[in-house]
Design a protein around this motif. Sequence first.
Motif, short mmCIF file in Angstrom:
data_model
loop_
_atom_site.label_atom_id
_atom_site.label_comp_id
_atom_site.label_asym_id
_atom_site.label_seq_id
_atom_site.Cartn_x
_atom_site.Cartn_y
_atom_site.Cartn_z
N HIS A 189 0.85 -1.19 0.00
CA HIS A 189 0.00 0.00 0.00
C HIS A 189 0.87 1.23 0.00
O HIS A 189 2.07 1.15 0.13
N ASP A 190 0.20 2.34 -0.11
CA ASP A 190 0.92 3.61 -0.19
C ASP A 190 1.08 4.19 1.21
O ASP A 190 0.59 5.27 1.50
N GLN A 191 1.73 3.45 2.09
CA GLN A 191 1.91 3.94 3.45
C GLN A 191 3.37 3.82 3.86
O GLN A 191 4.11 2.99 3.36
N VAL A 192 3.76 4.69 4.79
CA VAL A 192 5.08 4.66 5.38
C VAL A 192 4.88 4.61 6.89
O VAL A 192 4.17 5.43 7.45
N LEU A 193 5.49 3.61 7.52
CA LEU A 193 5.42 3.49 8.97
C LEU A 193 6.73 4.00 9.58
O LEU A 193 7.80 3.68 9.09
N LEU A 194 6.60 4.78 10.65
CA LEU A 194 7.75 5.32 11.35
C LEU A 194 7.83 4.64 12.71
O LEU A 194 6.84 4.59 13.44
N PHE A 195 9.01 4.10 13.04
CA PHE A 195 9.26 3.47 14.33
C PHE A 195 10.30 4.30 15.06
O PHE A 195 11.33 4.64 14.50
N ASP A 196 10.04 4.56 16.35
CA ASP A 196 10.79 5.56 17.08
C ASP A 196 10.92 5.14 18.54
O ASP A 196 9.98 4.61 19.13
N PHE A 197 12.09 5.37 19.14
CA PHE A 197 12.31 5.11 20.56
C PHE A 197 12.80 6.41 21.20
O PHE A 197 13.81 6.97 20.77
N GLN A 198 12.09 6.88 22.21
CA GLN A 198 12.42 8.16 22.83
C GLN A 198 11.96 8.17 24.29
O GLN A 198 11.25 7.27 24.72
N PRO A 199 12.36 9.21 25.07
CA PRO A 199 11.90 9.31 26.46
C PRO A 199 10.37 9.40 26.52
O PRO A 199 9.75 10.03 25.65
N LYS A 200 9.80 8.79 27.54
CA LYS A 200 8.35 8.80 27.70
C LYS A 200 7.82 10.22 27.92
O LYS A 200 6.81 10.60 27.35
N VAL A 222 9.74 5.08 25.51
CA VAL A 222 8.55 4.59 24.85
C VAL A 222 8.88 4.34 23.38
O VAL A 222 9.66 5.08 22.77
N ILE A 223 8.32 3.28 22.85
CA ILE A 223 8.45 2.98 21.42
C ILE A 223 7.19 3.49 20.75
O ILE A 223 6.08 3.11 21.13
N LEU A 224 7.37 4.34 19.77
CA LEU A 224 6.23 4.88 19.04
C LEU A 224 6.21 4.30 17.63
O LEU A 224 7.25 4.07 17.02
N ASN A 225 5.02 4.09 17.14
CA ASN A 225 4.82 3.60 15.79
C ASN A 225 3.68 4.42 15.20
O ASN A 225 2.59 4.45 15.78
#
Length: 173
Positions: free
Chosen positions: A73-84, A104-107
């Motif tokens: 599909h035409d999507q881009v997922l961003l995965f991120d680890f940063q302070p809560k 926290v891991i953000l998606n």
Amino acid sequence: MPISSLSLLCSSFSFSKDSPINISPTKDAVYVAAVPLRAAPGPAQILLSTAYNFNFGYRHLRHYVVLIKSSHHDQVLLFDFQPKDSENIFAALAVISQRKLPGVILNREIRRIPRTRCWFVGFSKGNSVEIANRFNQNWSTDLVVGTNDCRHYTNGLVESLTGEENVLENLKN
């Protein structure tokens, strides 16, 4: 490794209309992007933005994220680890002193691959979302700058997805 007391949240990307390169009809493309660290409004944010724009402190003033461009599909997922709670002064002090703080891991989904400070790494070895979710379940969310931070997360997730080791070192070279 010392880092300023500024928070580690992503700032906005500038996007292009098309994904940069290397699209496979059957595999998800994996990218690494560097975004500036974001500070509280005021002098700290101006200083950090200036340093980032002129590439001062190249590795220490950037926050790294992993992007997955879906082949289906035409999507881009961003995965991120940063302070809560990255805006909290106690989080900033923990970062400076290299003490453990909750992370926290953000998606999230974004519209396009960034056009600058973004590098194609390779193609996923399998179902990229499943691989990323398994990786995230096993990732320690105790954030310690220099030991377990966004750079370690990015290297680990990219290695799980593509088999490419130490991707940030390779980008630096």
